[in-house]
Enzyme design. Structure first.
Site, PDB file in Angstrom:
ATOM      1  N   GLU A   1       0.917  -1.150  -0.018  1.00  0.00           N
ATOM      2  CA  GLU A   1       0.119  -0.078  -0.057  1.00  0.00           C
ATOM      3  C   GLU A   1       0.840   1.141  -0.159  1.00  0.00           C
ATOM      4  O   GLU A   1       0.700   2.023  -0.552  1.00  0.00           O
ATOM      5  CB  GLU A   1      -1.122  -0.019   1.170  1.00  0.00           C
ATOM      6  CG  GLU A   1      -2.110  -1.035   1.083  1.00  0.00           C
ATOM      7  CD  GLU A   1      -1.683  -2.549   1.572  1.00  0.00           C
ATOM      8  OE1 GLU A   1      -0.394  -2.659   1.998  1.00  0.00           O
ATOM      9  OE2 GLU A   1      -2.374  -3.377   1.790  1.00  0.00           O
TER      10      GLU A   1
ATOM     11  N   VAL B   1      15.824   8.744  -2.018  1.00  0.00           N
ATOM     12  CA  VAL B   1      16.462   9.680  -0.871  1.00  0.00           C
ATOM     13  C   VAL B   1      17.777   8.908  -0.710  1.00  0.00           C
ATOM     14  O   VAL B   1      17.691   7.528  -0.533  1.00  0.00           O
ATOM     15  CB  VAL B   1      15.448   9.819   0.399  1.00  0.00           C
ATOM     16  CG1 VAL B   1      16.147  10.033   1.524  1.00  0.00           C
ATOM     17  CG2 VAL B   1      14.456  10.652   0.070  1.00  0.00           C
TER      18      VAL B   1
ATOM     19  N   PHE C   1      24.437   7.273   2.133  1.00  0.00           N
ATOM     20  CA  PHE C   1      24.323   8.743   2.559  1.00  0.00           C
ATOM     21  C   PHE C   1      24.316   8.850   4.168  1.00  0.00           C
ATOM     22  O   PHE C   1      24.822   9.723   4.559  1.00  0.00           O
ATOM     23  CB  PHE C   1      22.752   8.914   2.183  1.00  0.00           C
ATOM     24  CG  PHE C   1      22.465  10.638   2.342  1.00  0.00           C
ATOM     25  CD1 PHE C   1      23.029  11.322   1.444  1.00  0.00           C
ATOM     26  CD2 PHE C   1      21.777  11.004   3.431  1.00  0.00           C
ATOM     27  CE1 PHE C   1      22.859  12.829   1.489  1.00  0.00           C
ATOM     28  CE2 PHE C   1      21.580  12.328   3.597  1.00  0.00           C
ATOM     29  CZ  PHE C   1      22.023  13.266   2.304  1.00  0.00           C
TER      30      PHE C   1
ATOM     31  N   PHE D   1     -10.936  -7.431  15.411  1.00  0.00           N
ATOM     32  CA  PHE D   1      -9.931  -7.806  14.487  1.00  0.00           C
ATOM     33  C   PHE D   1      -9.623  -6.920  13.498  1.00  0.00           C
ATOM     34  O   PHE D   1     -10.295  -6.289  12.898  1.00  0.00           O
ATOM     35  CB  PHE D   1     -10.341  -9.321  13.908  1.00  0.00           C
ATOM     36  CG  PHE D   1      -9.470  -9.721  12.767  1.00  0.00           C
ATOM     37  CD1 PHE D   1      -8.058 -10.144  13.254  1.00  0.00           C
ATOM     38  CD2 PHE D   1     -10.006  -9.687  11.502  1.00  0.00           C
ATOM     39  CE1 PHE D   1      -7.370 -10.606  11.907  1.00  0.00           C
ATOM     40  CE2 PHE D   1      -8.984 -10.067  10.659  1.00  0.00           C
ATOM     41  CZ  PHE D   1      -7.803 -10.489  10.714  1.00  0.00           C
ATOM     42  N   GLN D   2      -8.329  -6.271  13.416  1.00  0.00           N
ATOM     43  CA  GLN D   2      -7.646  -5.572  12.631  1.00  0.00           C
ATOM     44  C   GLN D   2      -8.184  -3.982  13.152  1.00  0.00           C
ATOM     45  O   GLN D   2      -8.089  -3.112  11.995  1.00  0.00           O
ATOM     46  CB  GLN D   2      -8.034  -5.758  11.208  1.00  0.00           C
ATOM     47  CG  GLN D   2      -7.162  -6.926  10.775  1.00  0.00           C
ATOM     48  CD  GLN D   2      -7.443  -7.401   9.223  1.00  0.00           C
ATOM     49  OE1 GLN D   2      -8.417  -7.086   8.694  1.00  0.00           O
ATOM     50  NE2 GLN D   2      -6.486  -7.661   8.541  1.00  0.00           N
TER      51      GLN D   2
HETATM   52  C1  FAD Z   1      18.670  13.923   1.183  1.00  0.00           C
HETATM   53  C2  FAD Z   1      17.859  15.305   0.933  1.00  0.00           C
HETATM   54  C3  FAD Z   1      18.793  16.179   0.649  1.00  0.00           C
HETATM   55  C4  FAD Z   1      18.565  17.558   0.337  1.00  0.00           C
HETATM   56  N1  FAD Z   1      19.004  18.579   0.279  1.00  0.00           N
HETATM   57  C5  FAD Z   1      18.652  19.756  -0.242  1.00  0.00           C
HETATM   58  C6  FAD Z   1      19.502  20.662  -0.703  1.00  0.00           C
HETATM   59  O1  FAD Z   1      20.832  20.696  -0.377  1.00  0.00           O
HETATM   60  N2  FAD Z   1      19.030  22.040  -1.184  1.00  0.00           N
HETATM   61  C7  FAD Z   1      17.607  22.147  -1.520  1.00  0.00           C
HETATM   62  O2  FAD Z   1      17.113  23.084  -2.028  1.00  0.00           O
HETATM   63  N3  FAD Z   1      16.898  21.053  -1.019  1.00  0.00           N
HETATM   64  C8  FAD Z   1      17.412  19.933  -0.835  1.00  0.00           C
HETATM   65  N4  FAD Z   1      16.359  18.899  -0.119  1.00  0.00           N
HETATM   66  C9  FAD Z   1      15.214  19.214  -0.624  1.00  0.00           C
HETATM   67  C10 FAD Z   1      14.524  19.801   0.465  1.00  0.00           C
HETATM   68  O3  FAD Z   1      14.331  19.160   1.823  1.00  0.00           O
HETATM   69  C11 FAD Z   1      13.264  20.654   0.408  1.00  0.00           C
HETATM   70  O4  FAD Z   1      12.234  19.513  -0.310  1.00  0.00           O
HETATM   71  C12 FAD Z   1      13.320  21.623  -0.955  1.00  0.00           C
HETATM   72  O5  FAD Z   1      14.444  22.390  -0.482  1.00  0.00           O
HETATM   73  C13 FAD Z   1      12.076  22.344  -1.126  1.00  0.00           C
HETATM   74  O6  FAD Z   1      12.024  23.043  -2.240  1.00  0.00           O
HETATM   75  P1  FAD Z   1      10.954  24.009  -2.525  1.00  0.00           P
HETATM   76  O7  FAD Z   1      11.159  25.071  -1.543  1.00  0.00           O
HETATM   77  O8  FAD Z   1      11.173  24.203  -4.009  1.00  0.00           O
HETATM   78  O9  FAD Z   1       9.498  23.248  -2.245  1.00  0.00           O
HETATM   79  P2  FAD Z   1       8.406  23.343  -1.380  1.00  0.00           P
HETATM   80  O10 FAD Z   1       9.193  22.964  -0.096  1.00  0.00           O
HETATM   81  O11 FAD Z   1       7.498  22.328  -1.930  1.00  0.00           O
HETATM   82  O12 FAD Z   1       8.033  24.850  -1.286  1.00  0.00           O
HETATM   83  C14 FAD Z   1       7.122  25.333  -2.239  1.00  0.00           C
HETATM   84  C15 FAD Z   1       6.389  26.602  -1.666  1.00  0.00           C
HETATM   85  O13 FAD Z   1       5.912  27.072  -2.877  1.00  0.00           O
HETATM   86  C16 FAD Z   1       4.598  27.749  -2.365  1.00  0.00           C
HETATM   87  N5  FAD Z   1       3.697  27.690  -3.545  1.00  0.00           N
HETATM   88  C17 FAD Z   1       2.983  26.765  -4.025  1.00  0.00           C
HETATM   89  N6  FAD Z   1       2.540  27.117  -5.244  1.00  0.00           N
HETATM   90  C18 FAD Z   1       2.803  28.442  -5.435  1.00  0.00           C
HETATM   91  C19 FAD Z   1       2.357  29.635  -6.228  1.00  0.00           C
HETATM   92  N7  FAD Z   1       1.584  29.183  -7.265  1.00  0.00           N
HETATM   93  N8  FAD Z   1       2.801  30.646  -6.221  1.00  0.00           N
HETATM   94  C20 FAD Z   1       3.382  30.893  -4.936  1.00  0.00           C
HETATM   95  N9  FAD Z   1       3.900  29.903  -4.166  1.00  0.00           N
HETATM   96  C21 FAD Z   1       3.559  28.912  -4.193  1.00  0.00           C
HETATM   97  C22 FAD Z   1       4.026  26.800  -1.321  1.00  0.00           C
HETATM   98  O14 FAD Z   1       3.049  27.284  -0.319  1.00  0.00           O
HETATM   99  C23 FAD Z   1       5.426  26.368  -0.632  1.00  0.00           C
HETATM  100  O15 FAD Z   1       5.773  27.437   0.345  1.00  0.00           O
HETATM  101  C24 FAD Z   1      16.959  17.638   0.091  1.00  0.00           C
HETATM  102  C25 FAD Z   1      16.096  16.510   0.092  1.00  0.00           C
HETATM  103  C26 FAD Z   1      16.675  15.370   0.594  1.00  0.00           C
HETATM  104  C27 FAD Z   1      15.926  14.101   0.528  1.00  0.00           C
HETATM  105  C1  TPP Z   2      12.043   5.045   5.509  1.00  0.00           C
HETATM  106  C2  TPP Z   2      13.660   5.633   5.867  1.00  0.00           C
HETATM  107  N1  TPP Z   2      14.500   5.054   6.557  1.00  0.00           N
HETATM  108  C3  TPP Z   2      15.701   5.462   6.916  1.00  0.00           C
HETATM  109  C4  TPP Z   2      15.969   6.479   6.406  1.00  0.00           C
HETATM  110  C5  TPP Z   2      17.415   7.184   6.642  1.00  0.00           C
HETATM  111  N2  TPP Z   2      18.230   7.236   5.674  1.00  0.00           N
HETATM  112  C6  TPP Z   2      18.083   8.290   4.696  1.00  0.00           C
HETATM  113  S1  TPP Z   2      19.226   8.020   3.516  1.00  0.00           S
HETATM  114  C7  TPP Z   2      19.412   6.323   3.927  1.00  0.00           C
HETATM  115  C8  TPP Z   2      20.556   5.352   2.960  1.00  0.00           C
HETATM  116  C9  TPP Z   2      19.861   5.140   1.688  1.00  0.00           C
HETATM  117  O1  TPP Z   2      20.602   4.249   1.095  1.00  0.00           O
HETATM  118  P1  TPP Z   2      20.698   3.749  -0.268  1.00  0.00           P
HETATM  119  O2  TPP Z   2      19.280   3.834  -0.932  1.00  0.00           O
HETATM  120  O3  TPP Z   2      21.555   2.356  -0.537  1.00  0.00           O
HETATM  121  O4  TPP Z   2      21.099   5.058  -1.150  1.00  0.00           O
HETATM  122  P2  TPP Z   2      22.970   5.425  -0.781  1.00  0.00           P
HETATM  123  O5  TPP Z   2      22.819   6.590   0.004  1.00  0.00           O
HETATM  124  O6  TPP Z   2      23.726   4.311  -0.285  1.00  0.00           O
HETATM  125  O7  TPP Z   2      23.404   5.514  -2.323  1.00  0.00           O
HETATM  126  C10 TPP Z   2      18.842   6.030   4.965  1.00  0.00           C
HETATM  127  C11 TPP Z   2      18.917   4.822   5.618  1.00  0.00           C
HETATM  128  C12 TPP Z   2      14.933   7.505   5.503  1.00  0.00           C
HETATM  129  N3  TPP Z   2      15.288   8.765   5.212  1.00  0.00           N
HETATM  130  N4  TPP Z   2      13.928   7.036   5.249  1.00  0.00           N
END
Ligand code: FAD
Ligand code: TPP
Length: 574
Positions: free
Chosen positions: A50, A382, A467, A112-113
């Site tokens: 799911e 991620v 990571f 159940f569930q």
């Molecule tokens: C492992 C990992 C590492 C990351 N590292 C980075 C990093 O180094 N740098 C980075 O930038 N991100 C990084 N991210 C992503 C980060 O966590 C955020 O998701 C991202 O920065 C948010 O991007 P955003 O502001 O474009 O989007 P959102 O967080 O979705 O924000 C969008 C905004 O726009 C507004 N909005 C929507 N529609 C409109 C509209 N029509 N007009 C005006 N406003 C509107 C919303 O209300 C919201 O406030 C990482 C993510 C992961 C998983």
């Molecule tokens: C559901 C979930 N569990 C744990 C984490 C913590 N976490 C972030 S990145 C990561 C490693 C991801 O490993 P992999 O998919 O092998 O990618 P790699 O970074 O090795 O390229 C973990 C465990 C998470 N973000 N989400």
């Protein structure tokens, strides 16, 4: 046969343009799946978990902008939806979840569930209600649909299996109006005030995000008038980076040093449609102005001098005629030059020399970027695949990029690719998976053959939760609990009915990716990439640390170990 509540539910969804429901069937969902079986319009997309259904619905909604639906049976079935629904809610995509419930006369008995979906999903939805009698249909469902659409988020209806089988009281869906598309703009006075602040400022930097979707032309025009470099947050990459002479890359943990500096060295930061979450990367001295569609977003991440509620396109259109063309372009030129250097530094890392192992993951991402279709949809897990996607995929206005960027859940890329491919059967869909991420949701590899989805999977096999290892190193902790003893993913893919390929040397990478992309069906390419690709500086002197937050030293993951020290120096001595 008299119309049942379940029939009315399916009809109502159909009337709202829903064509498919992702889910896993179960006793309490029987009324709904049976109603789907008995009609032609709605498809049941049967996945193996799911959580996959919820992520797939989220990807489907992200790409089409339309409502997508997922469903889980009572208790554990719908509980499995929850992580994917969190992702949908935090990415602000319109998704309706149908959480089937235990028999209505048993609710409250610890049956159940038994769970309470209204409580469980309250936190990851804007609307979450139990339908306990036929008279509530279709009104409650329509409120749920309207809420998901207008708030752009998740709505949940909990529906006991027996209620779904009861005779419907109303017989038809009620909606008869088009989906409203209002244009939200600050008042004339506010636009004048905003223009005044911008006209009076030098050294402006724009930080744009996903809220700039659809406003590319206005954004570029604005940057030209203000002579402002544009930094993007990751979710804005697909909407901002392309055809943009003002682009200076991303900032943040995975960002470019040019994006970081453009923000830190400006006098005024103009945030447009972004919720970039990392406080440490905002300037402390600059004037900060924010435009966002949602008032509650203003000032959420950094202190603010001026906040405006408006849609980015409408607001920029109204604003542009009030602005005076700036002449001084020193700030812009410096940022663009920095970007050129940072880009080159990263490009230099994307090399693959024949016969030289290990394979650099940057090389794989670059090859994918070069070989993928002009309208390909990418999803990235991620983990380090997010880094490679952020840095090496080039967007062009037609390509799309999906990730679990706000919620940050592993194992997102495959389910998102499933939703993308179901919604776009003829488009090239590429999932960039980690070996940990793929293994976490591996069951749904089987869905690719079952649903005949020609998704292409590239596994960045580094035999580690790399990571996390990076994060451990950055915090000075010894790696632990991050080894992955992996199977042969290519053979597993073959066993699951996919084309399975395994690249062990750089010269195999491009031909195998090409073969997979050309393959008429699902394919998986496993690439054995190096485990430790991003180095942290081995030592950091006390002098370099002074005045520079420890957090920054630990978290700016540069392509090269020496660059972090550059960053420290520039900030210390400028
Ligand atoms: C492992 C990992 C590492 C990351 N590292 C980075 C990093 O180094 N740098 C980075 O930038 N991100 C990084 N991210 C992503 C980060 O966590 C955020 O998701 C991202 O920065 C948010 O991007 P955003 O502001 O474009 O989007 P959102 O967080 O979705 O924000 C969008 C905004 O726009 C507004 N909005 C929507 N529609 C409109 C509209 N029509 N007009 C005006 N406003 C509107 C919303 O209300 C919201 O406030 C990482 C993510 C992961 C998983
Ligand atoms: C559901 C979930 N569990 C744990 C984490 C913590 N976490 C972030 S990145 C990561 C490693 C991801 O490993 P992999 O998919 O092998 O990618 P790699 O970074 O090795 O390229 C973990 C465990 C998470 N973000 N989400």
């Amino acid at each position: 046969m008299a119309k049942k509540v379940a029939d009315l539910l399916v009809d109502t969804l159909g009337a709202h343009g829903v064509e498919r429901i992702y889910g896993v069937s179960g006793d309490s969902l029987n009324g709904i799946t049976d109603a789907i079986r008995r009609q032609e319009r709605m498809r049941w997309i049967h996945v193996r978990h799911e959580e996959t259904a919820a992520f797939a619905a989220g990807a489907d909604a992200h790409l089409t902008g339309r409502l997508a639906v997922c469903a889980g049976s009572c208790g554990p079935g719908n509980l499995h939806l929850i992580n994917g629904l969190y992702d949908c809610q935090r990415s602000r995509v319109p998704v309706l979840a149908i959480a089937a419930q235990i028999p209505s006369n048993e609710i409250g008995s610890g049956y159940f569930q038994e769970t309470h979906p209204e409580r469980l999903f309250a936190q990851c939805s804007d609307y979450c209600e139990l339908i306990s009698q036929p008279e509530q249909m279709p009104r409650v469902l329509e409120i749920a649909i309207q809420t998901a659409r207008s708030r752009r988020g998740v709505a949940v209806i909990a529906l006991p299996g027996d209620v779904a089988f009861r005779d419907a009281v109303e017989h038809h869906p009620r909606p008869a109006f088009h989906e409203p598309t209002p244009s939200v703009c600050p008042s004339d006075e506010e636009i004048s005030a905003l223009a005044k602040v911008l006209n009076a400022s030098e050294k402006i930097t724009i930080l744009g995000g996903a809220g700039c979707a659809g406003a590319h032309a206005e954004l570029v025009q604005l940057a030209g008038v203000l002579k402002a470099p544009i930094v993007h947050a990751l979710r804005g990459k697909e909407f901002i980076e392309y055809d943009n002479p003002f682009d200076v890359g991303m900032t943040g943990l995975l960002g470019f040093s040019s994006g970081y500096h453009a923000m830190m060295n400006c006098d005024l930061l103009l945030m447009i449609g972004t919720d970039f979450p990392y406080q440490q990367f905002f300037p402390t001295q600059a004037t900060i102005v924010q435009i966002d569609l949602r008032g509650e977003q203003l000032g959420r991440r950094t202190r603010l001098d001026h906040g405006f509620v408006g849609d980015s396109k409408a607001t920029l259109r109204a604003l542009l005629s009030h602005l005076v063309q700036k002449q001084a372009d020193g700030h812009l030129k410096a940022a663009l030059e920095h970007y050129r250097k940072a880009r080159k530094g990263l490009d230099d890392l994307a090399i693959g020399e024949p016969g030289r192992k290990p394979i650099h993951p940057q090389y794989v991402a670059r090859a994918l970027d070069e070989l993928a279709a002009a309208d390909a949809v990418f999803s990235c897990d991620v983990g380090t695949p997010t880094i490679w996607a952020a840095r090496y995929l080039s967007m062009n206005g037609r390509r799309r990029l999906l990730g679990s960027f706000n919620h940050g859940s592993m194992a997102n890329a495959l389910p998102q690719a499933i939703g993308a491919q179901v919604g776009h059967p003829r488009r090239q869909i590429i999932a960039m998976c980690g070996d940990g991420g793929l293994a976490m949701g591996m069951g749904d590899l089987l869905s690719l053959r079952q649903l005949q989805l020609p998704v292409k999977i590239v596994v960045f096999r580094n035999d580690a939760l790399a990571f996390v290892e990076l994060e451990m190193k950055a915090s000075g902790i010894v790696d632990f609990g991050t080894d992955l003893n992996n199977p042969d993913f290519a053979k597993m893919a073959e066993a699951a009915g996919l084309l399975g390929l395994s690249a062990e040397t750089p010269e195999q990478v491009r031909p195998m990716i090409m073969q997979a992309l050309k393959h008429d069906g699902p394919a998986l390419v496993e690439v054995r990439v190096s485990r430790q690709e991003l180095s942290m500086p081995p030592t950091i002197s006390l002098e370099q640390m002074t005045g520079f937050s420890l957090f920054m030293l630990k978290t700016v993951l540069s392509g090269r170990g020496d660059e972090i020290i550059d960053l420290a120096k520039v900030n210390l001595f400028r």
